[in-house]
Design an enzyme around this catalytic site. Structure first.
Site, mmCIF file in Angstrom:
data_model
loop_
_atom_site.group_PDB
_atom_site.id
_atom_site.type_symbol
_atom_site.label_atom_id
_atom_site.label_comp_id
_atom_site.label_asym_id
_atom_site.label_seq_id
_atom_site.Cartn_x
_atom_site.Cartn_y
_atom_site.Cartn_z
ATOM 1 N N LYS A 43 1.357 -30.488 10.687
ATOM 2 C CA LYS A 43 0.455 -31.131 9.729
ATOM 3 C C LYS A 43 -0.846 -31.524 10.429
ATOM 4 O O LYS A 43 -0.942 -31.470 11.659
ATOM 5 C CB LYS A 43 1.129 -32.379 9.138
ATOM 6 C CG LYS A 43 1.497 -33.440 10.172
ATOM 7 C CD LYS A 43 2.230 -34.605 9.551
ATOM 8 C CE LYS A 43 2.583 -35.635 10.634
ATOM 9 N NZ LYS A 43 3.248 -36.818 10.070
ATOM 10 N N ARG A 136 8.284 -46.666 4.517
ATOM 11 C CA ARG A 136 7.135 -45.889 4.049
ATOM 12 C C ARG A 136 7.631 -45.047 2.876
ATOM 13 O O ARG A 136 7.867 -45.577 1.800
ATOM 14 C CB ARG A 136 6.574 -45.032 5.198
ATOM 15 C CG ARG A 136 5.238 -44.371 4.908
ATOM 16 C CD ARG A 136 4.662 -43.682 6.141
ATOM 17 N NE ARG A 136 5.562 -42.686 6.705
ATOM 18 C CZ ARG A 136 5.259 -41.930 7.757
ATOM 19 N NH1 ARG A 136 4.096 -42.067 8.363
ATOM 20 N NH2 ARG A 136 6.127 -41.046 8.213
ATOM 21 N N TYR A 246 -26.581 -47.003 24.691
ATOM 22 C CA TYR A 246 -26.799 -47.997 23.635
ATOM 23 C C TYR A 246 -26.209 -49.356 24.003
ATOM 24 O O TYR A 246 -25.113 -49.446 24.551
ATOM 25 C CB TYR A 246 -26.147 -47.530 22.334
ATOM 26 C CG TYR A 246 -26.805 -46.339 21.692
ATOM 27 C CD1 TYR A 246 -28.130 -46.391 21.258
ATOM 28 C CD2 TYR A 246 -26.091 -45.161 21.505
ATOM 29 C CE1 TYR A 246 -28.721 -45.290 20.656
ATOM 30 C CE2 TYR A 246 -26.676 -44.055 20.901
ATOM 31 C CZ TYR A 246 -27.989 -44.127 20.479
ATOM 32 O OH TYR A 246 -28.576 -43.036 19.881
ATOM 33 N N MET A 294 -22.395 -40.429 20.150
ATOM 34 C CA MET A 294 -21.821 -39.464 19.220
ATOM 35 C C MET A 294 -21.574 -38.099 19.858
ATOM 36 O O MET A 294 -20.513 -37.500 19.683
ATOM 37 C CB MET A 294 -22.729 -39.301 18.000
ATOM 38 C CG MET A 294 -22.151 -38.392 16.927
ATOM 39 S SD MET A 294 -23.218 -38.234 15.479
ATOM 40 C CE MET A 294 -23.128 -39.886 14.791
#
Length: 348
Positions: A43, A136, A246, A294
């Site tokens: 998956k 779940r 940053y 990023m």
């Protein structure tokens, strides 16, 4: 022969390599240890590794009897790839997915009474999921006995907790005994195989296929099958007192030679590794300095003989997703699923 694409025309800035022989060895080891055929869980794009690269390897292996995915869309993709074996839809079925389930011959896992209503009287074989402690998906008190049931399953919530896992195993065994005919029974995950549950017929595994150990103490001999490398974009020397990246979370205390690597959080390197993780170059640890951005990560290259265009290692046999995850404060599944599509995939 290398499959996949890392184009000669454009080159590539980062590449994820899947070692076919390692995947095959891991599947054989899981079969040897568990003594049962595998339901291969692929998956979420094969846990982020790339289903179109992983599935063709697995479908050639006799130890793999079935495949499992999260949703109908993923199951349809496998059929379009030519996968003929049973494909389980672990996440159940929604009303608008019924026609696709029928058309593509998929096998839903029923875990809610509404799933049964959707299937109605259709001639669709299905597995039933029981909740023995995961909280779940799965039936808790209901028992589903239908001639179309070809398998039943449950899921261990905390395989590292032997006491609770044993309770789940016992609860599931009581359910299994209520079925008078032969069906598939699966409970053990990559971590759960350590229990060698005697009454199950299959093991349902994902992570261990790639050689990642789901538990610190793990008795199987697995071989890491995935590596990730990225290119050096720039090198320069910064003076003492110079901020990096940053937020200026890192300021050089001395003259420092830094490298900019073409791999950032958009590629899958979690930002939590800023100022704490490292990449590798020919055995040298290159500490990450400043915030990961990023598309790029800045490292302290020290005295390593790094050049622009060289490859640095993010994940390897020596530095697995598990090792990286521990540094990032997460689990290997999250790191794997975060590897972006712009990281080129290859099978070697």
């Amino acid at each position: 022969m290398v499959e996949g694409y890392c184009g000669a025309l454009l080159g590539c800035r980062s590449v994820l390599r899947i070692k076919r022989s390692a995947v095959e060895e891991n599947v054989r080891e899981l079969f040897r240890f568990g003594g049962k055929k595998l339901i291969a869980v692929i998956k979420s794009d094969a846990y982020g590794i790339g289903v179109k690269y992983v599935a063709p390897i697995l479908r050639e292996l006799p130890e793999v009897e079935s495949f499992a995915v999260a949703c109908v869309e993923e199951g349809v993709l496998l059929r379009e790839m030519g996968i003929k074996r049973e494909v389980l839809i672990l996440g159940g079925i929604l009303p608008e997915e019924l026609e696709a389930v029928k058309e593509y011959g998929l096998t839903p896992v029923v875990s809610d009474i509404e799933h049964l209503k959707i299937i109605g009287n259709e001639d669709i074989k299905f597995h039933v999921k029981y909740d023995t402690g995961m909280g779940r998906l799965g039936f808790v008190d209901e028992f589903v006995d239908d001639p179309r049931v070809v398998g039943i399953m449950s899921h261990l919530s905390t395989p590292a907790d032997e006491e609770f896992s044993r309770k789940q195993i016992e609860r599931f065994e009581a359910i299994v005994r209520r079925y008078s005919r032969k069906i598939k029974v699966h409970l053990e995950s990559s971590a759960g195989v350590i229990y060698r549950v005697p009454y199950t017929t299959h093991i349902r595994v994902g992570l261990a296929i790639y050689g990642e150990k789901p538990l610190k103490e793990y008795p199987l001999r697995l071989r890491p099958a995935v590596s990730i490398r990225a290119r050096v974009l720039s090198l320069k020397t910064l003076p003492a007192g110079h901020p990096i990246s940053y937020g200026r979370t890192f300021v050089t205390e001395r003259e420092m030679r830094i490298g900019v690597i073409a791999f950032g959080y958009a590629d899958g390197l979690m930002k939590s590794l800023s100022n704490r993780g490292y990449l590798l170059y020919e055995g040298n640890k290159l500490p990450i300095v400043g915030n990961i951005t990023m598309d790029m990560t800045i490292v302290d290259v020290g005295t390593a003989n790094v050049r622009v265009g060289d490859w640095v290692t993010v994940v390897s046999e020596e530095r697995t997703f598990g090792e990286l995850a521990r540094e990032a404060g997460t689990i290997p599944y999250e790191l794997m699923c975060n590897v972006s599509s712009r990281v080129k995939r290859e099978v070697t």
